[in-house]
Design an enzyme around this catalytic site. Structure first.
Site, PDB file in Angstrom:
ATOM      1  N   CYS A 170      47.951  39.583  37.917  1.00 32.05           N
ATOM      2  CA  CYS A 170      48.627  39.071  36.671  1.00 32.05           C
ATOM      3  C   CYS A 170      47.333  39.158  35.657  1.00 32.05           C
ATOM      4  O   CYS A 170      47.014  40.430  35.479  1.00 32.05           O
ATOM      5  CB  CYS A 170      48.992  37.788  37.154  1.00 32.05           C
ATOM      6  SG  CYS A 170      47.811  36.604  37.914  1.00 32.05           S
ATOM      7  N   SER A 171      47.047  38.114  35.025  1.00 36.20           N
ATOM      8  CA  SER A 171      45.957  38.020  34.094  1.00 36.20           C
ATOM      9  C   SER A 171      44.896  36.874  34.089  1.00 36.20           C
ATOM     10  O   SER A 171      44.860  36.216  33.099  1.00 36.20           O
ATOM     11  CB  SER A 171      46.715  38.485  32.591  1.00 36.20           C
ATOM     12  OG  SER A 171      47.482  37.249  32.568  1.00 36.20           O
ATOM     13  N   CYS A 172      44.729  36.502  35.437  1.00 35.08           N
ATOM     14  CA  CYS A 172      43.875  35.334  35.210  1.00 35.08           C
ATOM     15  C   CYS A 172      42.357  35.780  34.595  1.00 35.08           C
ATOM     16  O   CYS A 172      42.127  36.757  34.805  1.00 35.08           O
ATOM     17  CB  CYS A 172      43.223  35.207  36.789  1.00 35.08           C
ATOM     18  SG  CYS A 172      44.878  34.564  37.810  1.00 35.08           S
TER      19      CYS A 172
ATOM     20  N   CYS B 213      41.940  41.265  36.757  1.00 38.53           N
ATOM     21  CA  CYS B 213      43.103  40.340  37.680  1.00 38.53           C
ATOM     22  C   CYS B 213      44.191  41.478  38.144  1.00 38.53           C
ATOM     23  O   CYS B 213      44.980  41.811  37.239  1.00 38.53           O
ATOM     24  CB  CYS B 213      43.549  39.094  36.994  1.00 38.53           C
ATOM     25  SG  CYS B 213      44.761  38.419  37.967  1.00 38.53           S
TER      26      CYS B 213
END
Lengths: 194, 126
Positions: free
Chosen positions: A102-104, A99
């Protein structure tokens, strides 16, 4: 360690250090809880999907066409996955998930993301030089294998369907599920025999 | 080591967006892990912790708009754990404050030689 100097971060660190000094807690016990969430609870859901896909061609076909619907049938904990897409690896194509914004992460099927998944270095470098980053993480792919990097978003989460290792023809679905690791379903590792 | 994991549901459930629990910073997973580990080792019952958390959440909701997007779940989680540890005579609030003060007086970047320029504030709307 982190540079986080927020009052909450400092207080958390203070509590942990005091509890450890009083021998009421060990850092290992805290790590173990986090590890259980990150490597066992969540990823087991994804591993079940992978093992069944390896043993049931009709299921695999459905998973590749509409993973969201398949996951809904399983009713995993962790809330709804808006849209899940499964990408199948073969000897010519490898898939890896990131991602970049961000950190999906597909929490319902993989649990909590590993710390490196949020690392700015992973997020930028896996796109720019995937073969090199994968090799650094212990996955050396042949030059003839094409690498596809899939960028997760709030709308679409990806799960990698790794190749079934050779020599597993006699294993049951649940035995196969135990071989499937979180990292293999992110695409930074292959599934190996123990 | 027990691997029992304790659930937080209903009003005490952690923030979940699109199927994932949201940890915005490492301390949040740390405090989450500590609360569970202390319970596993028998320092309190999970229902006791949950009751503190529900109380703190209710208190927050009375003072704020419930529609607020910045619902500070882990701030409240940390507050609940601090209060519970104090009330159970596990850790005095004053000890926690003193240790926190000592930590915040440390020079910045004391324990690592990494590049300090990177941004750890990954807050974002999912």
């Amino acid at each position: 360690m982190t540079d986080d100097t927020s009052p909450q971060s400092i207080r958390t660190e203070a509590i942990e250090s005091l509890l450890i000094e009083k021998a009421l807690l060990s850092a290992n016990a805290v790590d173990a809880v986090i590890t259980t969430y990150t490597e066992r609870v969540g990823p087991m859901n994804g591993a079940k999907l992978v093992a069944r896909a390896w043993t049931d061609p009709d299921f695999k076909a459905r998973l590749l066409v509409d993973a969201t619907a398949v996951v809904e049938e399983y009713q995993f904990e962790g809330g709804q996955v808006e849209k899940l897409v499964v990408k199948e690896c073969d000897p010519f194509q490898h898939h890896v998930v990131v991602c970049t914004l961000c950190s999906c992460y597909p929490w319902a099927v993989l649990g909590l993301p590993p710390s490196w998944y949020k690392d700015p270095a992973y997020r930028s470098r896996i796109v720019a030089e995937p073969r090199k980053v994968l090799s650094e993480m212990g996955l050396s792919l042949s030059e003839s294998t094409h690498i596809n990097v899939w960028d997760s978003s709030a709308e679409i989460r990806y799960l990698v369907l790794p190749q079934r290792p050779k020599g597993t023809e006699t294993l049951s679905e649940s035995q196969l599920a135990k071989l499937v690791t979180r990292d293999a379903m992110i695409g930074v590792a292959q599934v190996n025999l123990p | 080591m027990s691997e029992t994991l304790f659930k937080l549901e209903g009003s005490a459930a952690p923030p979940i967006a699109n199927g994932e629990i949201i940890f915005d910073a490492p301390w949040q997973s740390r405090v989450f892990g500590m609360a569970q580990a202390l319970c596993q080792s028998g320092h309190y019952h999970w229902d006791e912790f949950r009751a503190y958390l529900i109380e703190d959440i209710r208190h927050w909701e009375q003072q704020h708009s419930v529609e607020s997007l910045d619902y500070p779940y882990f701030d409240l989680f940390l507050e609940s754990l601090t209060r519970l540890l104090n009330d159970k005579s596990i850790l005095a609030q004053s000890d926690i404050q003193a240790r926190s003060q000592a930590f915040s007086d440390r020079p910045h970047g004391h324990d690592h030689g990494q590049d300090d320029s990177h941004d750890h504030d990954d807050r974002h709307s999912h």
